[in-house]
Write a protein that holds these residues in place. Structure first.
Motif, PDB file in Angstrom:
ATOM      1  N   ILE A   1       0.836  -1.205   0.000  1.00 60.77           N
ATOM      2  CA  ILE A   1       0.000   0.000   0.000  1.00 60.77           C
ATOM      3  C   ILE A   1       0.868   1.252   0.000  1.00 60.77           C
ATOM      4  O   ILE A   1       0.587   2.224  -0.714  1.00 60.77           O
ATOM      5  N   ILE A   2       1.958   1.253   0.747  1.00 56.27           N
ATOM      6  CA  ILE A   2       2.861   2.410   0.797  1.00 56.27           C
ATOM      7  C   ILE A   2       3.499   2.636  -0.571  1.00 56.27           C
ATOM      8  O   ILE A   2       3.567   3.774  -1.053  1.00 56.27           O
ATOM      9  N   TYR A   3       3.965   1.574  -1.239  1.00 58.81           N
ATOM     10  CA  TYR A   3       4.545   1.711  -2.583  1.00 58.81           C
ATOM     11  C   TYR A   3       3.516   2.232  -3.576  1.00 58.81           C
ATOM     12  O   TYR A   3       3.818   3.062  -4.427  1.00 58.81           O
ATOM     13  N   PHE A   4       2.280   1.772  -3.479  1.00 58.06           N
ATOM     14  CA  PHE A   4       1.220   2.233  -4.360  1.00 58.06           C
ATOM     15  C   PHE A   4       0.957   3.727  -4.152  1.00 58.06           C
ATOM     16  O   PHE A   4       0.820   4.483  -5.106  1.00 58.06           O
ATOM     17  N   LEU A   5       0.904   4.186  -2.920  1.00 56.49           N
ATOM     18  CA  LEU A   5       0.672   5.605  -2.630  1.00 56.49           C
ATOM     19  C   LEU A   5       1.820   6.484  -3.108  1.00 56.49           C
ATOM     20  O   LEU A   5       1.614   7.597  -3.606  1.00 56.49           O
ATOM     21  N   ILE A   6       3.059   6.006  -2.950  1.00 60.09           N
ATOM     22  CA  ILE A   6       4.219   6.768  -3.411  1.00 60.09           C
ATOM     23  C   ILE A   6       4.185   6.889  -4.947  1.00 60.09           C
ATOM     24  O   ILE A   6       4.435   7.955  -5.501  1.00 60.09           O
ATOM     25  N   GLY A   7       3.875   5.799  -5.649  1.00 63.51           N
ATOM     26  CA  GLY A   7       3.775   5.834  -7.112  1.00 63.51           C
ATOM     27  C   GLY A   7       2.672   6.759  -7.575  1.00 63.51           C
ATOM     28  O   GLY A   7       2.832   7.502  -8.553  1.00 63.51           O
ATOM     29  N   PHE A   8       1.532   6.752  -6.893  1.00 62.50           N
ATOM     30  CA  PHE A   8       0.423   7.639  -7.228  1.00 62.50           C
ATOM     31  C   PHE A   8       0.817   9.097  -7.024  1.00 62.50           C
ATOM     32  O   PHE A   8       0.476   9.964  -7.818  1.00 62.50           O
TER      33      PHE A   8
ATOM     34  N   ASN B   1       3.969  14.831 -11.541  1.00 60.84           N
ATOM     35  CA  ASN B   1       4.434  14.998 -12.912  1.00 60.84           C
ATOM     36  C   ASN B   1       3.373  14.496 -13.879  1.00 60.84           C
ATOM     37  O   ASN B   1       3.419  13.360 -14.322  1.00 60.84           O
ATOM     38  N   PRO B   2       2.410  15.320 -14.262  1.00 63.20           N
ATOM     39  CA  PRO B   2       1.347  14.845 -15.146  1.00 63.20           C
ATOM     40  C   PRO B   2       1.824  14.543 -16.559  1.00 63.20           C
ATOM     41  O   PRO B   2       1.138  13.898 -17.313  1.00 63.20           O
ATOM     42  N   SER B   3       3.024  15.005 -16.931  1.00 65.16           N
ATOM     43  CA  SER B   3       3.507  14.728 -18.280  1.00 65.16           C
ATOM     44  C   SER B   3       3.795  13.244 -18.474  1.00 65.16           C
ATOM     45  O   SER B   3       3.816  12.759 -19.592  1.00 65.16           O
TER      46      SER B   3
END
Length: 129
Positions: A13-20, A26-28
């Motif tokens: 869950i922590i890795y998923f939140l960091i990736g999100f 960076n929306p590009s």
């Protein structure tokens, strides 16, 4: 054993939140980025021009000078025929202009920047100056 599965789930869950958070920052990098389009208005009828629509004009010779005379007829909304609800108005004297009248303008060709157009007026108010 349950604590091991809970620990693994918590790390996932922590890795998923960091990736999100990185994608949000960076929306590009995301695929659904909408580019903003600069809107342009017709100087004759003040209609918004859509992408691909151009103003109908004539630039007179010589072509290699920094200041050229030009005439502006209008856009596809007001020239050669006006669409319903569209009025052709001179931006200088603010009087209605006929379908066959054009605006007189100066085109400035700058070497370091974009071209610049300065509207002088319609055939009625420009003659009176």
């Amino acid at each position: 054993m349950i604590y091991i599965f809970l620990g693994i789930a918590l790390v996932a869950i922590i890795y998923f939140l960091i990736g999100f958070a990185i994608i949000k920052k960076n929306p590009s990098k995301s695929k659904n980025v909408v580019k903003r389009v600069q809107t342009v208005k017709c100087p004759v009828c003040q209609s918004q021009l859509y992408q691909g629509e151009n103003i109908i004009s004539k630039v007179y010779r010589p072509m290699n000078v920094p200041d050229q005379l030009m005439s502006v007829s209008g856009c596809p909304h007001c020239f050669p025929r006006c669409e319903p609800g569209i009025q052709r108005v001179c931006p200088v004297c603010h009087k209605p202009i006929a379908q066959d009248q054009t605006l007189t303008a100066r085109l400035f060709n700058k070497t370091t920047a974009k071209k610049h157009v300065h509207i002088l007026g319609c055939s009625n108010c420009h003659k009176s100056k």
